[in-house]
Write an enzyme that holds these catalytic residues in place. Structure first.
Site, PDB file in Angstrom:
ATOM      1  CB  ILE A 250      -1.098   0.236   1.086  1.00  0.00           C
ATOM      2  CG1 ILE A 250      -2.094  -1.150   1.282  1.00  0.00           C
ATOM      3  CG2 ILE A 250      -1.821   1.370   1.443  1.00  0.00           C
ATOM      4  CD1 ILE A 250      -2.896  -1.359   2.522  1.00  0.00           C
TER       5      ILE A 250
ATOM      6  CD  GLU B 189       2.968  -1.111   5.093  1.00  0.00           C
ATOM      7  OE1 GLU B 189       3.863  -0.449   5.021  1.00  0.00           O
ATOM      8  OE2 GLU B 189       3.173  -1.693   6.312  1.00  0.00           O
TER       9      GLU B 189
END
Length: 331
Positions: free
Chosen positions: A202, A245
């Site tokens: 991300i 992430e």
């Protein structure tokens, strides 16, 4: 004496039926059924085309039923699984004692001689009913054990699943990822097929967490995980939370072009979620950078070879980050 027991008396002699019934009722056995012949007994027992009316716990069966053979009836009853543990006591005249060997072979539990002695009759009935009661208790215990065993298996499967799933996103965790990747690399080598790996991260997620808080960050991870899983929906594909992430997708039997296509689809689907990201230097919404590695496996699969395979996808991911994020790069 055991009460609430269902007893079936099968005898073509009415006087014998009444006599035995009287003996049994004096001992507290009120649930007594009668049959004069094979057909009537089968009707009570639900054998053949007949439907059973109630459970039978003890059968008292004459060894000769007019022109019918009580031993054959006994054998037919015992062939049914539900009557394996139901005692059958045969009634025999002294002159019929030669039949007893075949009666026991057919599954009879005991026998009573004519003329019937009340004390002996009741003693044998009590013994048979005690046996029946123990059998029922044992079956009850076995049923409970089976029930407990099924619950344990279900609980173990649940624990097994929990041990291999990421608690937040519901995707496979790193442990399962490592296990499946090794298996798929071995399979790709064996089949001489191409295997692909996508590593996704991300963009600016630390900034997202700092701005919106960790609770919002967790919700963001869940939405992205769900989208990745829905986009890679082939049974053999595996989407995993690699850590923090970062996500990984194993694509068996997939070449570079196919893997890039899937990676692009994931990237587009994440943007279409329109998760606001005010601190992103890429877009107004949350975006993903993705790296793709596709290989045919020729060398032996060991820890070093697995690390190299992952590292190639990671390097492609870092290139995507360096080149401006929100893009797919392949090795």
């Amino acid at each position: 004496m055991v009460i609430n027991i269902n007893i079936l008396i099968v005898d073509d002699d009415k006087d014998i039926r009444l006599l035995l019934s009287a003996y049994l009722k004096k001992e507290g056995n009120e649930n007594i059924l009668f049959a004069e012949n094979k057909e009537e007994s089968y009707k009570h027992l639900g054998i053949g085309d007949f439907e059973k009316s109630q459970e039978i716990d003890l059968i008292i069966l004459d060894i000769i039923l007019g022109n019918e053979n009580g031993i054959a009836v006994c054998n037919n009853i015992k062939e049914k699984d539900e009557y394996k543990d139901v005692p059958i006591i045969m009634i025999t005249a002294k002159k019929e004692k030669d039949y007893l060997k075949n009666a026991f072979k057919a599954g009879a539990h005991d026998y009573i001689e004519k003329p019937i002695n009340k004390i002996e009759f009741l003693a044998r009935i009590k013994a048979a009913l005690r046996l029946r009661e123990e059998m029922k208790k044992r079956k009850g215990r076995e049923k409970e054990l089976l029930k407990t065993s099924k619950k344990l298996k279900k609980a173990n499967k649940k624990l097994e699943k929990m041990a291999s799933m990421d608690g937040l996103t519901g995707l496979a965790n790193r442990r399962l990822f490592d296990e499946i990747l090794k298996k798929e690399l071995l399979r790709a080598k064996r089949n001489n097929s191409t295997i692909s790996l996508i590593m996704a991260d991300i963009d600016n997620f630390k900034d997202y967490n700092d701005n919106y808080g960790h609770q919002a960050g967790d919700q963001c991870l869940k939405k992205i995980a769900k989208t990745i899983e829905e986009t890679t929906n082939r049974p053999a594909d595996l989407a995993a939370r690699y850590g923090g992430e970062e996500f990984s997708i194993i694509l068996p039997d997939t070449n570079k072009e196919g893997a890039i296509k899937i990676a692009e689809k994931i990237r587009e689907n994440i943007i279409s979620l329109e998760i606001e990201h005010a601190k992103s230097d890429v877009a107004e919404y949350v975006t993903l950078s993705l790296g793709v590695n596709s290989s045919k496996i020729n060398s032996e699969i060991d820890d070093k070879r697995i690390e190299e395979f992952i590292e190639k996808a990671d390097k492609a991911l870092y290139k995507a980050k360096e080149n401006g994020r929100n893009m797919v790069v392949s090795n």
